[in-house]
Design an enzyme around this catalytic site. Structure first.
Site, mmCIF file in Angstrom:
data_model
loop_
_atom_site.group_PDB
_atom_site.id
_atom_site.type_symbol
_atom_site.label_atom_id
_atom_site.label_comp_id
_atom_site.label_asym_id
_atom_site.label_seq_id
_atom_site.Cartn_x
_atom_site.Cartn_y
_atom_site.Cartn_z
ATOM 1 N N LYS A 168 -5.131 -5.604 3.926
ATOM 2 C CA LYS A 168 -6.064 -4.497 3.706
ATOM 3 C C LYS A 168 -6.958 -4.781 2.506
ATOM 4 C CE LYS A 168 -5.944 0.213 1.944
ATOM 5 N NZ LYS A 168 -5.263 1.509 1.950
ATOM 6 N N LYS A 176 1.427 9.640 -5.011
ATOM 7 C CA LYS A 176 0.073 9.154 -4.781
ATOM 8 C C LYS A 176 -0.960 10.265 -5.020
ATOM 9 C CE LYS A 176 -2.901 7.337 -1.141
ATOM 10 N NZ LYS A 176 -2.963 6.752 0.211
ATOM 11 N N ASP A 213 0.850 -1.187 0.000
ATOM 12 C CA ASP A 213 0.000 0.000 0.000
ATOM 13 C C ASP A 213 0.887 1.238 0.000
ATOM 14 O OD1 ASP A 213 -2.008 1.798 0.201
ATOM 15 O OD2 ASP A 213 -2.909 0.971 2.014
ATOM 16 N N ASP A 214 0.880 1.986 -1.080
ATOM 17 C CA ASP A 214 1.628 3.241 -1.202
ATOM 18 C C ASP A 214 3.148 3.033 -1.302
ATOM 19 O OD1 ASP A 214 -0.933 4.155 -0.730
ATOM 20 O OD2 ASP A 214 -0.415 5.504 0.913
ATOM 21 N N CYS A 265 -6.062 4.112 -3.211
ATOM 22 C CA CYS A 265 -6.194 2.733 -2.719
ATOM 23 C C CYS A 265 -7.398 1.929 -3.225
ATOM 24 C CB CYS A 265 -6.211 2.735 -1.202
ATOM 25 S SG CYS A 265 -4.819 3.612 -0.444
ATOM 26 N N ASP A 315 -0.284 -0.636 -4.814
ATOM 27 C CA ASP A 315 -1.573 -0.114 -5.310
ATOM 28 C C ASP A 315 -1.490 1.273 -5.920
ATOM 29 O OD1 ASP A 315 -1.141 1.247 -2.896
ATOM 30 O OD2 ASP A 315 -3.275 1.253 -2.373
ATOM 31 N N ASN A 316 -0.500 2.058 -5.482
ATOM 32 C CA ASN A 316 -0.336 3.415 -6.031
ATOM 33 C C ASN A 316 1.031 3.937 -5.601
ATOM 34 O OD1 ASN A 316 -2.675 3.850 -3.570
ATOM 35 N ND2 ASN A 316 -0.741 4.941 -3.319
ATOM 36 N N ARG A 358 -7.554 -1.346 -6.087
ATOM 37 C CA ARG A 358 -7.885 -2.720 -5.682
ATOM 38 C C ARG A 358 -9.091 -3.240 -6.452
ATOM 39 N NH1 ARG A 358 -4.978 -3.016 -0.551
ATOM 40 N NH2 ARG A 358 -3.662 -1.196 -0.841
ATOM 41 N N SER A 392 -7.952 1.515 5.258
ATOM 42 C CA SER A 392 -6.608 2.048 5.535
ATOM 43 C C SER A 392 -6.365 2.171 7.037
ATOM 44 C CB SER A 392 -6.432 3.419 4.877
ATOM 45 O OG SER A 392 -6.573 3.304 3.486
ATOM 46 N N HIS A 407 -10.299 -2.983 1.598
ATOM 47 C CA HIS A 407 -10.657 -1.641 1.114
ATOM 48 C C HIS A 407 -11.588 -1.622 -0.098
ATOM 49 C CE1 HIS A 407 -9.146 2.769 1.533
ATOM 50 N NE2 HIS A 407 -10.412 2.588 1.888
ATOM 51 N N HIS A 412 1.701 2.391 3.821
ATOM 52 C CA HIS A 412 0.711 3.457 4.066
ATOM 53 C C HIS A 412 0.903 3.955 5.498
ATOM 54 C CE1 HIS A 412 -3.188 5.429 4.509
ATOM 55 N NE2 HIS A 412 -3.508 5.160 3.256
HETATM 56 MG MG MG Z 1 -2.581 2.974 -1.440
#
Ligand code: MG
Length: 434
Positions: free
Chosen positions: A129, A276, A37-38, A76, A260-261, A80, A154, A131, A208
């Site tokens: 996660k 992001k 995540d991130d 996020c 994811d980003n 997904r 998150s 989400h 994240h």
């Molecule tokens: Mg993310």
């Protein structure tokens, strides 16, 4: 310039791929998809980072590393949604980040990777996660996963509940414990699933923010807590790969790793522009590693364009499962993963942020059409943040100018017109009001 495959050739190719997928599906491979995540494009050793990620670096040496792998969105939830469905998040009704106050999620009309693999008898678990909706009907256990363990959104959202399936096991999850506990859950799932094909989807909570690393990693990297967190994720990947080896599952398991980003306040997008929440390359280009001994060549780098939306059709083919009936935006990238092709011709790739179409990528070219007037993303987006249409679209040659510094639209009017035509054709297929 790439041209679209003609429809008949495409269908023939798809049928052939399906046939070979079915032929290889006598013992369908296990699938492990690890999603950060991130995590930024520049955050792994094998992508030039000073952070120590020996397990991921080894995974790259033993498999394939992609240099143009894209998330379908720079935040996020939509990322997904695209991964799980093989479709643009704007198409599947998850164009923006979901918050605990939201009562929606990924609609039932969408079919996930887990549901797809279930048709082939896979055991499935999501650890981490989710989400894509936190109410029971949207949780992983109702979307094709036999089991779930993790924070359903998150870690900066309240309440930070830790769930096992649909039950709250911790009202406020302890940040420092998450990566080791996720890892423990993943290893137990691998242990109890041997003998049956399985799909382990492991979307980490980190890096994240707010960050948390266990005592074993805290203060150990040379890049602060962010570095500690990434190095702990690397350890976790090593544990998963080690467990597969130890149980003799290594040669029949495809392991994939991505994010994811792009990076948020900390982390590195490498030389890419943006972070992001932006559709500059830094917001959407992700590390992507894939390892499958004997099937994916060792130590190769692939520069072909690929997307998280490609994962579902690729896995469906590889595992001999029929893809969902919903038209997919992703394509089967097995020809690149197997080393048969360095790139695959494909339709223009659209970059949305929320419901706004901001850019489109076609071959080496990326056309920017709109962007936000502010980079503020969180806490809550700044009041008055609006998406505005660029007076003149900007064109970047992402191959020669990967940090998108030189607008070459004036010199390439035919390319701009061609991409616009492709965008119009694609956008006509989206639901209102996209
Ligand atoms: Mg993310």
């Amino acid at each position: 310039m790439p041209e679209l495959l003609d429809r008949r050739a495409f269908l023939a190719g798809a049928a052939g791929a399906l046939a070979s997928g079915q032929a290889s599906a006598a013992t369908p491979p296990n699938v492990v998809f690890i999603y950060c995540d991130d995590l930024g494009y520049g955050d792994l050793g094998c992508y030039g980072s000073p952070l120590r990620t020996p397990n991921l670096d080894r995974m790259a040496q033993e498999g394939m590393r992609f240099t143009q792998f894209y998330s379908a969105n720079p935040v996020c939830s939509p990322s997904r949604a695209a991964l799980m469905t093989g479709r643009y998040p704007t198409r599947v009704g998850v164009p923006r980040v979901l918050f605990p106050k939201d009562t929606t999620g990924l609609p039932d009309s969408e079919i996930t990777i887990a549901q797809t693999l279930k048709t082939r008898g896979y055991k499935t678990m999501c650890v981490g996660k989710w989400h894509l909706g936190h109410l029971p009907q949207y949780l992983p256990t109702n979307r094709g996963f036999d089991e779930y363990f993790g924070i359903p959104y998150s870690n900066d959202m309240t309440p930070r509940v830790l769930l096992h399936n649909t039950e709250v096991v911790e009202q406020t999850a302890t940040l420092e414990t998450l990566t080791p506990r996720y890892t423990e859950q993943a290893l137990k799932f691998i242990e109890r699933s041997k003998g049956s094909p399985f799909f382990l989807y492991m979307p980490h909570t980190y890096p994240h923010i707010p960050l948390g690393a266990s005592a074993r990693f805290r203060g150990k990297s040379k890049a602060g807590l962010y570095g500690d967190v990434v190095e702990e994720i690397d350890w976790s990947v090593g544990e998963v790969l080690g467990a597969l080896k130890k149980r003799g599952l290594d040669n029949n398991t495809v392991v994939m790793f991505s994010s994811d980003n792009g990076p948020w306040y900390q982390g590195s997008a490498g030389r890419l522009r943006g972070r992001k929440g932006m559709t500059w390359e830094g917001g959407v280009r992700e590390p992507f590693l894939a390892r499958f001994p004997g099937r994916i060549p060792k130590g190769k780098t692939c520069g072909g364009i690929a997307s998280t939306m490609d994962i579902l059709p690729t896995l469906a083919q590889l595992c001999g499962a029929a893809p969902p009936k919903n038209p997919l935006d992703g394509i089967d990238i097995w020809p690149m993963l197997s080393g048969a092709k360095g790139e695959i011709e494909r339709e223009a790739l659209l970059y949305f942020d929320d419901v706004h179409l901001q850019c489109a990528r076609w071959g080496r070219w990326k056309l920017h059409l709109s962007r936000y007037n502010s980079v503020a993303y969180s806490p809550a987006p700044a009041a008055g943040r609006v998406n505005f249409t660029l007076k003149q679209p900007e064109l970047y040659d992402v191959i020669n100018d990967q940090d998108e510094s030189y607008d070459v639209a004036p010199e390439n009017p035919r390319v701009v017109a061609e991409i616009r035509t492709r965008i119009d054709r694609l956008m006509a297929t989206f639901p209102e009001p996209i």
